[in-house]
Write a protein that holds these residues in place. Structure first.
Motif, PDB file in Angstrom:
ATOM      1  N   GLU A  62       0.813  -1.226   0.000  1.00 52.33           N
ATOM      2  CA  GLU A  62       0.000   0.000   0.000  1.00 52.33           C
ATOM      3  C   GLU A  62       0.843   1.272   0.000  1.00 52.33           C
ATOM      4  O   GLU A  62       0.366   2.339  -0.367  1.00 52.33           O
ATOM      5  N   ALA A  63       2.117   1.173   0.355  1.00 47.93           N
ATOM      6  CA  ALA A  63       3.000   2.346   0.301  1.00 47.93           C
ATOM      7  C   ALA A  63       3.128   2.838  -1.138  1.00 47.93           C
ATOM      8  O   ALA A  63       3.187   4.035  -1.394  1.00 47.93           O
ATOM      9  N   GLN A  64       3.134   1.907  -2.066  1.00 52.21           N
ATOM     10  CA  GLN A  64       3.262   2.245  -3.481  1.00 52.21           C
ATOM     11  C   GLN A  64       1.977   2.847  -4.037  1.00 52.21           C
ATOM     12  O   GLN A  64       2.011   3.552  -5.035  1.00 52.21           O
ATOM     13  N   GLU A  65       0.866   2.576  -3.382  1.00 50.20           N
ATOM     14  CA  GLU A  65      -0.429   3.024  -3.891  1.00 50.20           C
ATOM     15  C   GLU A  65      -0.871   4.358  -3.313  1.00 50.20           C
ATOM     16  O   GLU A  65      -1.849   4.932  -3.791  1.00 50.20           O
ATOM     17  N   THR A  66      -0.170   4.868  -2.309  1.00 47.18           N
ATOM     18  CA  THR A  66      -0.583   6.123  -1.689  1.00 47.18           C
ATOM     19  C   THR A  66      -0.324   7.290  -2.624  1.00 47.18           C
ATOM     20  O   THR A  66       0.603   7.269  -3.425  1.00 47.18           O
ATOM     21  N   ARG A  67      -1.135   8.291  -2.524  1.00 41.05           N
ATOM     22  CA  ARG A  67      -0.947   9.517  -3.306  1.00 41.05           C
ATOM     23  C   ARG A  67      -0.571  10.676  -2.387  1.00 41.05           C
ATOM     24  O   ARG A  67       0.006  11.652  -2.822  1.00 41.05           O
ATOM     25  N   SER A  68      -0.886  10.553  -1.122  1.00 35.63           N
ATOM     26  CA  SER A  68      -0.627  11.599  -0.144  1.00 35.63           C
ATOM     27  C   SER A  68       0.724  11.378   0.525  1.00 35.63           C
ATOM     28  O   SER A  68       1.048  10.267   0.945  1.00 35.63           O
ATOM     29  N   VAL A  69       1.508  12.446   0.630  1.00 39.92           N
ATOM     30  CA  VAL A  69       2.797  12.367   1.302  1.00 39.92           C
ATOM     31  C   VAL A  69       2.598  11.987   2.766  1.00 39.92           C
ATOM     32  O   VAL A  69       3.332  11.171   3.315  1.00 39.92           O
ATOM     33  N   ARG A  70       1.578  12.536   3.413  1.00 39.34           N
ATOM     34  CA  ARG A  70       1.299  12.235   4.824  1.00 39.34           C
ATOM     35  C   ARG A  70       0.956  10.761   4.997  1.00 39.34           C
ATOM     36  O   ARG A  70       1.427  10.103   5.911  1.00 39.34           O
ATOM     37  N   GLU A  71       0.130  10.223   4.127  1.00 38.40           N
ATOM     38  CA  GLU A  71      -0.253   8.809   4.212  1.00 38.40           C
ATOM     39  C   GLU A  71       0.977   7.911   4.015  1.00 38.40           C
ATOM     40  O   GLU A  71       1.163   6.925   4.721  1.00 38.40           O
ATOM     41  N   PHE A  72       1.833   8.280   3.061  1.00 36.35           N
ATOM     42  CA  PHE A  72       3.057   7.526   2.817  1.00 36.35           C
ATOM     43  C   PHE A  72       3.942   7.556   4.059  1.00 36.35           C
ATOM     44  O   PHE A  72       4.484   6.536   4.480  1.00 36.35           O
ATOM     45  N   LEU A  73       4.078   8.729   4.658  1.00 36.49           N
ATOM     46  CA  LEU A  73       4.910   8.883   5.855  1.00 36.49           C
ATOM     47  C   LEU A  73       4.365   8.045   7.010  1.00 36.49           C
ATOM     48  O   LEU A  73       5.133   7.421   7.746  1.00 36.49           O
ATOM     49  N   THR A  74       3.061   7.974   7.152  1.00 38.38           N
ATOM     50  CA  THR A  74       2.442   7.161   8.204  1.00 38.38           C
ATOM     51  C   THR A  74       2.764   5.680   7.999  1.00 38.38           C
ATOM     52  O   THR A  74       3.168   4.984   8.936  1.00 38.38           O
ATOM     53  N   ILE A  75       2.611   5.199   6.777  1.00 39.80           N
ATOM     54  CA  ILE A  75       2.916   3.793   6.474  1.00 39.80           C
ATOM     55  C   ILE A  75       4.400   3.525   6.709  1.00 39.80           C
ATOM     56  O   ILE A  75       4.772   2.506   7.309  1.00 39.80           O
ATOM     57  N   LEU A  76       5.237   4.437   6.257  1.00 46.75           N
ATOM     58  CA  LEU A  76       6.685   4.293   6.424  1.00 46.75           C
ATOM     59  C   LEU A  76       7.063   4.211   7.895  1.00 46.75           C
ATOM     60  O   LEU A  76       7.765   3.291   8.323  1.00 46.75           O
ATOM     61  N   ASN A  77       6.578   5.134   8.698  1.00 46.69           N
ATOM     62  CA  ASN A  77       6.937   5.146  10.117  1.00 46.69           C
ATOM     63  C   ASN A  77       6.338   3.965  10.880  1.00 46.69           C
ATOM     64  O   ASN A  77       6.982   3.421  11.778  1.00 46.69           O
ATOM     65  N   ASP A  78       5.138   3.538  10.521  1.00 46.11           N
ATOM     66  CA  ASP A  78       4.569   2.337  11.140  1.00 46.11           C
ATOM     67  C   ASP A  78       5.457   1.122  10.863  1.00 46.11           C
ATOM     68  O   ASP A  78       5.718   0.305  11.750  1.00 46.11           O
ATOM     69  N   THR A  79       5.935   1.027   9.624  1.00 42.59           N
ATOM     70  CA  THR A  79       6.820  -0.092   9.245  1.00 42.59           C
ATOM     71  C   THR A  79       8.135  -0.018  10.001  1.00 42.59           C
ATOM     72  O   THR A  79       8.643  -1.039  10.502  1.00 42.59           O
ATOM     73  N   LEU A  80       8.711   1.171  10.111  1.00 43.01           N
ATOM     74  CA  LEU A  80       9.982   1.331  10.831  1.00 43.01           C
ATOM     75  C   LEU A  80       9.830   0.997  12.306  1.00 43.01           C
ATOM     76  O   LEU A  80      10.714   0.367  12.903  1.00 43.01           O
ATOM     77  N   ARG A  81       8.721   1.386  12.920  1.00 46.92           N
ATOM     78  CA  ARG A  81       8.494   1.084  14.332  1.00 46.92           C
ATOM     79  C   ARG A  81       8.365  -0.405  14.552  1.00 46.92           C
ATOM     80  O   ARG A  81       8.885  -0.951  15.537  1.00 46.92           O
ATOM     81  N   LYS A  82       7.664  -1.111  13.679  1.00 47.03           N
ATOM     82  CA  LYS A  82       7.494  -2.562  13.803  1.00 47.03           C
ATOM     83  C   LYS A  82       8.827  -3.283  13.647  1.00 47.03           C
ATOM     84  O   LYS A  82       9.034  -4.339  14.256  1.00 47.03           O
ATOM     85  N   ALA A  83       9.711  -2.742  12.811  1.00 46.91           N
ATOM     86  CA  ALA A  83      11.009  -3.379  12.566  1.00 46.91           C
ATOM     87  C   ALA A  83      12.022  -3.087  13.665  1.00 46.91           C
ATOM     88  O   ALA A  83      13.025  -3.797  13.774  1.00 46.91           O
ATOM     89  N   ALA A  84      11.773  -2.043  14.458  1.00 50.58           N
ATOM     90  CA  ALA A  84      12.745  -1.630  15.485  1.00 50.58           C
ATOM     91  C   ALA A  84      12.778  -2.582  16.663  1.00 50.58           C
ATOM     92  O   ALA A  84      11.913  -3.314  16.959  1.00 50.58           O
TER      93      ALA A  84
END
Length: 84
Positions: A62-84
């Motif tokens: 879904e990161a590839q399908e987002t059009r909003s920078v904010r939505e992309f940032l939310t997905i990105l940070n959620d993924t980074l938190r889960k990986a930490a």
């Protein structure tokens, strides 16, 4: 443990360095879209690839399908938190 989150400013810098399109981080808002920045889906894919390589994570489809920078940032940070 340090905070894995990427700020809006850091994302703007990543977008600029990975896409070849200059992004003015001061103008990024919650409403900014990739279209507003002149980034097409191929440019976003390049950004995703750079993040995955540099951070050692795999972003969800879904990161590839987002059009909003904010939505992309939310997905990105959620993924980074889960990986930490």
């Amino acid at each position: 443990m340090s905070d894995p989150d990427i700020s809006m400013e850091e994302l703007g810098e990543l977008l600029s360095s990975s896409s070849g399109v200059r992004v003015d981080t001061a103008e990024l808002t919650a409403a900014t879209t990739f279209d507003d920045l002149g980034l097409d889906s191929l440019a976003v894919l390049g950004v995703i690839t750079a993040i995955e390589r540099n951070r050692g994570v795999v972003l969800p489809p879904e990161a590839q399908e987002t059009r909003s920078v904010r939505e992309f940032l939310t997905i990105l940070n959620d993924t980074l938190r889960k990986a930490a």
